[in-house]
Structures are given as C-alpha cells and as structure tokens.
Design a protein around this motif. Sequence first.
Motif, mmCIF file in Angstrom:
data_model
loop_
_atom_site.group_PDB
_atom_site.id
_atom_site.type_symbol
_atom_site.label_atom_id
_atom_site.label_comp_id
_atom_site.label_asym_id
_atom_site.label_seq_id
_atom_site.Cartn_x
_atom_site.Cartn_y
_atom_site.Cartn_z
ATOM 1 N N CYS A 1 87.219 57.435 -28.989
ATOM 2 C CA CYS A 1 86.529 58.528 -29.666
ATOM 3 C C CYS A 1 87.536 59.627 -30.029
ATOM 4 O O CYS A 1 88.311 60.082 -29.188
ATOM 5 C CB CYS A 1 85.439 59.084 -28.757
ATOM 6 N N CYS B 1 86.540 62.954 -27.753
ATOM 7 C CA CYS B 1 86.622 63.003 -26.283
ATOM 8 C C CYS B 1 87.522 61.923 -25.690
ATOM 9 O O CYS B 1 87.694 61.862 -24.475
ATOM 10 C CB CYS B 1 85.231 62.919 -25.667
ATOM 11 N N CYS C 1 82.251 58.417 -30.232
ATOM 12 C CA CYS C 1 81.327 57.846 -29.252
ATOM 13 C C CYS C 1 79.917 58.372 -29.540
ATOM 14 O O CYS C 1 79.749 59.347 -30.283
ATOM 15 C CB CYS C 1 81.765 58.194 -27.835
ATOM 16 N N CYS D 1 79.341 62.181 -28.778
ATOM 17 C CA CYS D 1 79.950 63.122 -29.738
ATOM 18 C C CYS D 1 79.250 63.036 -31.090
ATOM 19 O O CYS D 1 79.080 64.040 -31.777
ATOM 20 C CB CYS D 1 81.450 62.848 -29.881
HETATM 21 ZN ZN LIG Z 1 83.302 61.217 -27.782
#
Ligand SMILES: [Zn+2]
Length: 208
Positions: free
Chosen positions: A11, A14, A22, A25
């Motif tokens: 991701c 993050c 992800c 997010c």
């Molecule tokens: Zn993420």
Amino acid sequence: MIKSLLFPTACAICDKGSRTLCSDCYEALKNRNLKISKSENSSLKYLIYFVDYDLMYKKLIHKGKYCLNKEVWRIIGHLISDKLDIKSNSIITYVPLHWMRYCKRGFNQSKLIAERIGKTISLIRRVKNNSSFTMLSASERIAKSCELFEVRNKDLSNVYTCYIIDDVVTTRATLEACSSLVKQKYPHIEVIGISFAKTPKHSEFMVV
Ligand SMILES: [Zn+2]
C-alpha cells in the motif's frame, strides 16, 4: 511471482498488504469529501481538490509519479469521479506534459485521472519544458508559465464549462496559466480546476 519479487507492491500510504492501496486506506480516501477553493484574482471559477498535499499523500503521489505506478492515478481518478457532478455542455481536459517528460515517464498522470472522470479531449499543448520560476513573484510565475502552453483551435461554441485536471497544485501557476489561456481563446467558457492534492502552505487560494 517473479514480477512481485522484482517490483514489490505494498500500500502506497501505509506500506501494508500487497495492493497499490490497501482496503483501509482506500476506504479512508473514499470517505473524504471534495474541497473547493476560490481566489478573487483567479481565471479559474474555482478549484476542486481532494486532499491537502501532506506527507501521507506525498508517498502516494511519489509512487504514482516516480515509481511509475499508473494504477495510483486510475484509483485517484475513480475516487474523484465518484464524488463529482460534471456539468452539462462541458469538456474535460488536462495539464499536458512536455513530450520529453512524457517519453521518459510513458504516461501523463493528469490525463489518466481525467480519463476516469469522463471523456477527455486534448485541448492544451505544452510547447516548452518547465523552467525554474522560484525567484519570481506569483504573477510573474503565471505570466512565464503562459509561455509554456498553447490552446488548440476547436469548435467549442456549445461548451460552457472546461474542467482542467492537474494532479497536484502547488504554486497554482501552471493551472492558472492553462486556465487563463483557455479563457483568452474561448471567453464564453468558465474554467474549473480539478486536482488530487493541493499544497496548503503555498496556495493563494482561500479555502471555503
Ligand atoms: Zn494502506
């Protein structure tokens, strides 16, 4: 397998999971509202943007721009498109890259966003590559930026709104220059800017 070893994906915000964004997010972005900013001395009617250009989103943009991940821009375009009501009798265009930069990167991220929002036309042409305008005042920067672009001749007599997509707005000189050139050639058209991220500190827009 080999591809994932050579080009590991996680991701972009993050660093977790194995997708460009992800699900956490993605959902967090999806729940954000578009913001509008206006400036009295702008040729833009207003600017619609999604997020402030902070560290978290810098990582996402870096992955899209410098790690050449086109998926980032398609996701961003999709997220913006979901929130946006495009006016009737409008066109969607984008800030063009100089051909040298386009060849190096292989895509124009603003165009990828635009294509997710709607049918896109190539209205603006970049005739010169970027120069450094850091020593100039805001109005000088816009004037110099105008020399970088040309607006194509098209029959836009039935068009009342032109959306110009720029992936990130920092000093706003580029978007402002494109907007003012469009208005010079097509004075009957109102121009609205659309951007994923806007730098809060250096912006001259008032957030409303
Ligand atoms: Zn993420």
